[in-house]
Design an enzyme around this catalytic site. Structure first.
Site, mmCIF file in Angstrom:
data_model
loop_
_atom_site.group_PDB
_atom_site.id
_atom_site.type_symbol
_atom_site.label_atom_id
_atom_site.label_comp_id
_atom_site.label_asym_id
_atom_site.label_seq_id
_atom_site.Cartn_x
_atom_site.Cartn_y
_atom_site.Cartn_z
ATOM 1 N N CYS A 30 15.651 -20.313 -14.944
ATOM 2 C CA CYS A 30 15.270 -20.429 -16.347
ATOM 3 C C CYS A 30 15.227 -19.022 -16.951
ATOM 4 O O CYS A 30 14.486 -18.151 -16.460
ATOM 5 C CB CYS A 30 13.913 -21.095 -16.518
ATOM 6 S SG CYS A 30 13.435 -21.156 -18.261
ATOM 7 N N LYS B 204 13.630 -33.229 -17.167
ATOM 8 C CA LYS B 204 13.372 -31.894 -17.702
ATOM 9 C C LYS B 204 12.595 -31.092 -16.652
ATOM 10 O O LYS B 204 11.677 -31.621 -16.012
ATOM 11 C CB LYS B 204 12.536 -31.984 -18.985
ATOM 12 C CG LYS B 204 11.986 -30.644 -19.493
ATOM 13 C CD LYS B 204 13.073 -29.668 -19.867
ATOM 14 C CE LYS B 204 12.507 -28.266 -20.187
ATOM 15 N NZ LYS B 204 13.575 -27.275 -20.376
HETATM 16 O O1 HRO Z 1 14.124 -22.712 -22.044
HETATM 17 C C1 HRO Z 1 14.190 -23.656 -21.201
HETATM 18 O O2 HRO Z 1 13.326 -24.563 -21.080
HETATM 19 C C2 HRO Z 1 15.388 -23.615 -20.323
HETATM 20 N N1 HRO Z 1 16.577 -23.324 -20.934
HETATM 21 C C3 HRO Z 1 17.740 -23.159 -20.214
HETATM 22 O O3 HRO Z 1 18.823 -22.910 -20.786
HETATM 23 N N2 HRO Z 1 17.703 -23.301 -18.869
HETATM 24 C C4 HRO Z 1 16.562 -23.589 -18.198
HETATM 25 O O4 HRO Z 1 16.587 -23.692 -16.956
HETATM 26 C C5 HRO Z 1 15.354 -23.756 -18.958
HETATM 27 CL CL1 HRO Z 1 13.890 -24.152 -18.113
#
Ligand code: HRO
Length: 312
Positions: A130, A44
């Site tokens: 993100c 993650k």
């Molecule tokens: O909301 C998120 O954690 C998230 N959600 C996404 O769809 N892509 C990302 O790179 C991330 Cl970091």
């Protein structure tokens, strides 16, 4: 074996892995991936400190995909760096991906300095895409910013590193981002992240389906495959051959993996569908892809990688 692939001089016995964020936040999640048929795992995306992320509901599943605004919930860099270092000691010769997503350039540089100074020998996936940290733009959509970040990263970082990009929707943007990326010793580029800031509405309740940002979130799953393939192909045609492409987006079945490789991917990541199906996904996809290859007379993914035909 038929599904082996090589990126940055490292060989993986299977070209398929999870996408960052999906069933990879805890040690238990990562241990399950280690035990699975996946060729690697990615952690993650980490921030320097542990983060709770956005308020729930922050993820919703749909017939043709998912919408999420998780907001970067994670256990902090130390947690994942310790995990991948312990894992490389247990399983020498394997390579995995450590994802980092600082909410500032300073945070990204601090994390990369820490990783550079550590015993970690695997890949880093620098997440420039993100879409869900309120008030923070996706770095990947600001080309000057991408230039600045990579200039400062490659001033000191010497271990294998790739970037996770948002989807682009204009061929001129493929030209521009590729022109920047080709200036750096990148090991890979991972395309695409979710299609950011989409909106899903529940017509029965007349309400959005997730709480953060008034219901805006990143889309994944079947509906993003044409955009994902366009980005994989667009980058494959423009990036220097030393930069491998990791294809992500819209993979549900073996045929989708085949299409990503045909467009130029050396490895693929599965997010939304892996979230639904869990670890058995990798065995199913391996069987389906192998069957497709056998029917076509291919014995290795090198036989068809990037060999998509056009009409002219
Ligand atoms: O909301 C998120 O954690 C998230 N959600 C996404 O769809 N892509 C990302 O790179 C991330 Cl970091």
């Amino acid at each position: 074996n038929m599904l082996a692939t090589t990126i940055g001089g490292r060989t993986f016995n299977n070209c398929m892995m999870n996408a960052a964020g999906i069933r990879c936040q805890s040690k238990q999640d990562l241990d399950a991936l280690v035990q699975s048929d996946a060729g690697a795992y990615v952690t993650k995306s980490a921030t320097p400190q542990k983060r709770a992320g956005n308020p729930s509901p922050r993820m919703h599943t749909l017939p043709h995909g998912s919408i999420n605004s998780m907001g970067l919930p994670n256990n902090g860099l130390d947690y994942y760096l310790n995990y991948v270092i312990a894992d490389q000691q247990k399983r020498p010769g394997t390579t995995n991906f450590l994802s980092v997503a600082g909410t500032s350039l300073a945070d990204n540089l601090a994390m990369l300095h820490q990783i550079q100074a550590s015993e970690y020998t695997g890949f880093v996936e620098l997440n420039l895409s993100c879409p869900n940290v309120p008030g923070k733009p996706q770095v990947g959509y600001d080309f000057d910013r991408v230039h600045t970040v990579l200039d400062q990263v490659f001033d000191f970082y010497t271990k294998p590193l790739g970037v996770k990009l948002p989807p682009y929707f204009d061929l001129v943007h493929f030209d521009q981002i590729a022109a920047i990326l080709n200036q750096y010793p990148l090991t890979f580029v991972n395309s695409i992240n979710s299609i950011g800031n989409a909106l899903v509405v529940d017509p029965q309740s007349e309400q959005v389906v997730i709480r953060p940002k008034g219901g805006y979130g990143g889309i994944g799953g079947a509906s993003v495959k044409p955009t994902a393939l366009a980005n994989v192909r667009g980058l494959a045609l423009r990036l220097k051959p030393e930069i491998a492409i990791v294809g992500t987006g819209g993979i549900l079945n073996g045929v989708d993996v085949f299409e990503h490789i045909l467009c130029g991917a050396s490895m693929v990541q599965i997010g939304t569908q892996f979230g639904y199906e869990g670890i058995p996904l990798f065995d199913r996809l391996a069987t389906e892809l192998t069957d497709i290859m056998k029917k076509k007379g291919y014995t290795s993914i090198d036989d068809f990688r990037g060999k998509l035909k056009t009409f002219d």
